[in-house]
Design a protein around this motif. Structure first.
Motif, PDB file in Angstrom:
ATOM      1  N   LEU A   1       2.493  -4.464   5.861  1.00 40.79           N
ATOM      2  CA  LEU A   1       1.467  -4.631   6.888  1.00 40.79           C
ATOM      3  C   LEU A   1       2.010  -4.316   8.279  1.00 40.79           C
ATOM      4  CD1 LEU A   1      -0.377  -7.833   5.619  1.00 40.79           C
ATOM      5  CD2 LEU A   1      -1.271  -5.486   5.674  1.00 40.79           C
ATOM      6  N   LEU A   2       3.241  -4.715   8.538  1.00 38.43           N
ATOM      7  CA  LEU A   2       3.852  -4.387   9.836  1.00 38.43           C
ATOM      8  C   LEU A   2       3.978  -2.877  10.015  1.00 38.43           C
ATOM      9  CD1 LEU A   2       6.582  -7.157  10.047  1.00 38.43           C
ATOM     10  CD2 LEU A   2       4.593  -6.897  11.549  1.00 38.43           C
ATOM     11  N   ILE A   3       4.397  -2.193   8.964  1.00 41.47           N
ATOM     12  CA  ILE A   3       4.518  -0.735   9.019  1.00 41.47           C
ATOM     13  C   ILE A   3       3.149  -0.111   9.270  1.00 41.47           C
ATOM     14  CG2 ILE A   3       4.995   1.315   7.607  1.00 41.47           C
ATOM     15  CD1 ILE A   3       7.230  -0.453   6.234  1.00 41.47           C
ATOM     16  N   ALA A   4       2.140  -0.569   8.537  1.00 40.19           N
ATOM     17  CA  ALA A   4       0.794  -0.015   8.679  1.00 40.19           C
ATOM     18  C   ALA A   4       0.231  -0.278  10.071  1.00 40.19           C
ATOM     19  CB  ALA A   4      -0.117  -0.600   7.601  1.00 40.19           C
ATOM     20  N   GLN A   5       0.473  -1.474  10.597  1.00 38.12           N
ATOM     21  CA  GLN A   5      -0.042  -1.792  11.927  1.00 38.12           C
ATOM     22  C   GLN A   5       0.638  -0.959  13.003  1.00 38.12           C
ATOM     23  OE1 GLN A   5      -1.635  -5.756  13.146  1.00 38.12           O
ATOM     24  NE2 GLN A   5       0.355  -5.883  14.157  1.00 38.12           N
ATOM     25  N   ARG A   6       1.927  -0.721  12.857  1.00 36.59           N
ATOM     26  CA  ARG A   6       2.621   0.144  13.823  1.00 36.59           C
ATOM     27  C   ARG A   6       2.037   1.557  13.778  1.00 36.59           C
ATOM     28  NH1 ARG A   6       7.669  -2.530  12.044  1.00 36.59           N
ATOM     29  NH2 ARG A   6       8.016  -4.178  13.564  1.00 36.59           N
ATOM     30  N   GLN A   7       1.681   1.999  12.604  1.00 34.96           N
ATOM     31  CA  GLN A   7       1.131   3.344  12.423  1.00 34.96           C
ATOM     32  C   GLN A   7      -0.289   3.455  12.994  1.00 34.96           C
ATOM     33  OE1 GLN A   7       2.553   6.040  10.573  1.00 34.96           O
ATOM     34  NE2 GLN A   7       0.784   7.319  11.003  1.00 34.96           N
ATOM     35  N   HIS A   8      -1.131   2.460  12.734  1.00 36.63           N
ATOM     36  CA  HIS A   8      -2.546   2.556  13.068  1.00 36.63           C
ATOM     37  C   HIS A   8      -2.972   1.733  14.284  1.00 36.63           C
ATOM     38  CE1 HIS A   8      -3.582   4.835   9.468  1.00 36.63           C
ATOM     39  NE2 HIS A   8      -2.726   4.074   8.829  1.00 36.63           N
ATOM     40  N   GLY A   9      -2.116   0.843  14.770  1.00 37.27           N
ATOM     41  CA  GLY A   9      -2.464   0.002  15.910  1.00 37.27           C
ATOM     42  C   GLY A   9      -3.146  -1.294  15.508  1.00 37.27           C
ATOM     43  N   HIS A  10      -3.883  -1.275  14.427  1.00 40.08           N
ATOM     44  CA  HIS A  10      -4.508  -2.466  13.860  1.00 40.08           C
ATOM     45  C   HIS A  10      -4.750  -2.202  12.370  1.00 40.08           C
ATOM     46  CE1 HIS A  10      -8.081  -0.035  14.615  1.00 40.08           C
ATOM     47  NE2 HIS A  10      -8.805  -0.888  13.900  1.00 40.08           N
ATOM     48  N   LEU A  11      -5.329  -3.171  11.680  1.00 41.53           N
ATOM     49  CA  LEU A  11      -5.452  -3.082  10.226  1.00 41.53           C
ATOM     50  C   LEU A  11      -6.908  -3.192   9.772  1.00 41.53           C
ATOM     51  CD1 LEU A  11      -2.447  -5.455   9.448  1.00 41.53           C
ATOM     52  CD2 LEU A  11      -2.475  -2.960   9.187  1.00 41.53           C
ATOM     53  N   PRO A  12      -7.669  -2.118   9.907  1.00 42.59           N
ATOM     54  CA  PRO A  12      -9.037  -2.158   9.387  1.00 42.59           C
ATOM     55  C   PRO A  12      -9.019  -2.199   7.857  1.00 42.59           C
ATOM     56  CG  PRO A  12      -8.494   0.052  10.142  1.00 42.59           C
ATOM     57  CD  PRO A  12      -7.325  -0.843  10.514  1.00 42.59           C
ATOM     58  N   GLY A  13     -10.160  -2.501   7.279  1.00 49.38           N
ATOM     59  CA  GLY A  13     -10.259  -2.653   5.831  1.00 49.38           C
ATOM     60  C   GLY A  13      -9.685  -1.506   5.035  1.00 49.38           C
ATOM     61  N   ALA A  14      -9.944  -0.282   5.456  1.00 51.36           N
ATOM     62  CA  ALA A  14      -9.442   0.875   4.710  1.00 51.36           C
ATOM     63  C   ALA A  14      -7.912   0.899   4.680  1.00 51.36           C
ATOM     64  CB  ALA A  14      -9.982   2.169   5.317  1.00 51.36           C
ATOM     65  N   VAL A  15      -7.283   0.494   5.773  1.00 46.65           N
ATOM     66  CA  VAL A  15      -5.812   0.466   5.818  1.00 46.65           C
ATOM     67  C   VAL A  15      -5.285  -0.649   4.918  1.00 46.65           C
ATOM     68  CG1 VAL A  15      -3.801   0.101   7.310  1.00 46.65           C
ATOM     69  CG2 VAL A  15      -5.699   1.540   8.092  1.00 46.65           C
ATOM     70  N   LEU A  16      -5.950  -1.806   4.935  1.00 45.14           N
ATOM     71  CA  LEU A  16      -5.533  -2.903   4.057  1.00 45.14           C
ATOM     72  C   LEU A  16      -5.617  -2.479   2.593  1.00 45.14           C
ATOM     73  CD1 LEU A  16      -7.251  -5.913   5.856  1.00 45.14           C
ATOM     74  CD2 LEU A  16      -4.846  -5.233   5.963  1.00 45.14           C
ATOM     75  N   GLU A  17      -6.671  -1.769   2.252  1.00 44.88           N
ATOM     76  CA  GLU A  17      -6.824  -1.292   0.879  1.00 44.88           C
ATOM     77  C   GLU A  17      -5.746  -0.276   0.528  1.00 44.88           C
ATOM     78  OE1 GLU A  17     -10.882   0.043   0.611  1.00 44.88           O
ATOM     79  OE2 GLU A  17     -11.647  -2.003   0.920  1.00 44.88           O
ATOM     80  N   GLU A  18      -5.409   0.588   1.479  1.00 42.71           N
ATOM     81  CA  GLU A  18      -4.357   1.574   1.256  1.00 42.71           C
ATOM     82  C   GLU A  18      -3.017   0.887   1.012  1.00 42.71           C
ATOM     83  OE1 GLU A  18      -2.383   5.552   3.343  1.00 42.71           O
ATOM     84  OE2 GLU A  18      -3.928   4.424   4.421  1.00 42.71           O
ATOM     85  N   VAL A  19      -2.714  -0.147   1.797  1.00 40.75           N
ATOM     86  CA  VAL A  19      -1.466  -0.896   1.606  1.00 40.75           C
ATOM     87  C   VAL A  19      -1.440  -1.505   0.210  1.00 40.75           C
ATOM     88  CG1 VAL A  19      -0.179  -2.956   2.339  1.00 40.75           C
ATOM     89  CG2 VAL A  19      -1.041  -1.338   4.050  1.00 40.75           C
ATOM     90  N   ALA A  20      -2.539  -2.122  -0.195  1.00 39.58           N
ATOM     91  CA  ALA A  20      -2.605  -2.722  -1.533  1.00 39.58           C
ATOM     92  C   ALA A  20      -2.400  -1.663  -2.611  1.00 39.58           C
ATOM     93  CB  ALA A  20      -3.951  -3.425  -1.728  1.00 39.58           C
ATOM     94  N   ASP A  21      -3.011  -0.517  -2.438  1.00 37.67           N
ATOM     95  CA  ASP A  21      -2.877   0.549  -3.429  1.00 37.67           C
ATOM     96  C   ASP A  21      -1.444   1.085  -3.497  1.00 37.67           C
ATOM     97  OD1 ASP A  21      -5.572   0.221  -3.952  1.00 37.67           O
ATOM     98  OD2 ASP A  21      -6.198   2.001  -2.812  1.00 37.67           O
ATOM     99  N   ILE A  22      -0.817   1.246  -2.336  1.00 37.34           N
ATOM    100  CA  ILE A  22       0.576   1.727  -2.313  1.00 37.34           C
ATOM    101  C   ILE A  22       1.485   0.757  -3.045  1.00 37.34           C
ATOM    102  CG2 ILE A  22       2.577   2.164  -0.824  1.00 37.34           C
ATOM    103  CD1 ILE A  22       0.530   3.251   1.286  1.00 37.34           C
ATOM    104  N   LEU A  23       1.280  -0.538  -2.805  1.00 38.99           N
ATOM    105  CA  LEU A  23       2.132  -1.557  -3.428  1.00 38.99           C
ATOM    106  C   LEU A  23       1.717  -1.879  -4.856  1.00 38.99           C
ATOM    107  CD1 LEU A  23       2.530  -4.057  -0.447  1.00 38.99           C
ATOM    108  CD2 LEU A  23       4.215  -2.395  -1.292  1.00 38.99           C
ATOM    109  N   GLY A  24       0.515  -1.506  -5.220  1.00 37.81           N
ATOM    110  CA  GLY A  24       0.027  -1.821  -6.557  1.00 37.81           C
ATOM    111  C   GLY A  24      -0.240  -3.309  -6.743  1.00 37.81           C
ATOM    112  N   VAL A  25      -0.753  -3.951  -5.680  1.00 35.65           N
ATOM    113  CA  VAL A  25      -1.050  -5.386  -5.728  1.00 35.65           C
ATOM    114  C   VAL A  25      -2.541  -5.596  -5.527  1.00 35.65           C
ATOM    115  CG1 VAL A  25       1.256  -6.020  -4.881  1.00 35.65           C
ATOM    116  CG2 VAL A  25      -0.627  -5.741  -3.245  1.00 35.65           C
ATOM    117  N   GLU A  26      -2.986  -6.797  -5.793  1.00 33.79           N
ATOM    118  CA  GLU A  26      -4.392  -7.144  -5.601  1.00 33.79           C
ATOM    119  C   GLU A  26      -4.751  -7.025  -4.119  1.00 33.79           C
ATOM    120  OE1 GLU A  26      -6.610  -7.924  -7.972  1.00 33.79           O
ATOM    121  OE2 GLU A  26      -5.065  -7.649  -9.517  1.00 33.79           O
ATOM    122  N   ARG A  27      -5.893  -6.448  -3.857  1.00 39.32           N
ATOM    123  CA  ARG A  27      -6.328  -6.281  -2.464  1.00 39.32           C
ATOM    124  C   ARG A  27      -6.493  -7.624  -1.757  1.00 39.32           C
ATOM    125  NH1 ARG A  27     -10.472  -1.096  -2.776  1.00 39.32           N
ATOM    126  NH2 ARG A  27      -8.805   0.418  -3.192  1.00 39.32           N
TER     127      ARG A  27
END
Length: 170
Positions: free
Chosen positions: A25-51
């Protein structure tokens, strides 16, 4: 390196992918500035964990932002130690000088003002976090000096960006 590659690299250090959610999440937030739903879903998909696991962490911790924040996110502690040392008056002052209320962002996008439950720095109450930096033993004069410093930093950054955008040969 792409966000995916950075997250995969960070996740490789953990025996369980669920343990890698916060660093991801820290990596994603640095990349996007904040964590909208689509980014949260992308993080979950990359990690292969429950959204839901990703959503739970992103919405629980104040260091994560699911909505856009200003260039400088002012997070004033309003826990008991800070409150007893005057954080309520400092919040009123910040709202007045910035022309916004708690939870808002200045029209120029420079400052977002929030309160947080505890920054774990009672020894320097009242305290405020700006980005990764803590500023303690605050009073109105220190708040005003900090805001002036942040504005000056942004002004220098804007000047450098404009200079780098000038065509060569001028």
């Amino acid at each position: 390196m792409s966000m995916r590659e950075k997250i995969e690299e960070a996740a490789a250090r953990y025996p369980d992918q669920r343990s890698a959610i916060m660093p991801a999440l820290l990596i994603a937030q640095r990349q996007h500035g904040h964590l909208p739903g689509a980014v949260l879903e992308e993080v979950a998909d990359i990690l292969g964990v429950e959204r839901i696991w990703v959503y739970e962490l992103a919405t629980f911790y104040t260091l994560f932002h699911t909505e856009p924040v200003g260039r400088f996110h002012l997070q004033l502690c309003d826990n008991v130690s800070c409150m007893l040392c005057g954080s309520e008056d400092l919040l009123t002052h910040l709202e007045t000088v910035l022309g916004i209320m708690k939870g808002d962002t200045t029209p120029d996008g420079l400052f977002t003002l929030s309160t947080v439950e505890c920054l774990g720095a009672c020894e320097m109450a009242p305290v405020m976090q700006v980005g990764d930096d803590y500023h303690g033993n605050l009073d109105v004069a220190r708040i005003d000096a900090l805001l002036d410093s942040l504005r000056a930093t942004e002004g220098q950054r804007s000047s450098v960006e404009h200079a780098s955008m000038r065509p060569t040969g001028e």
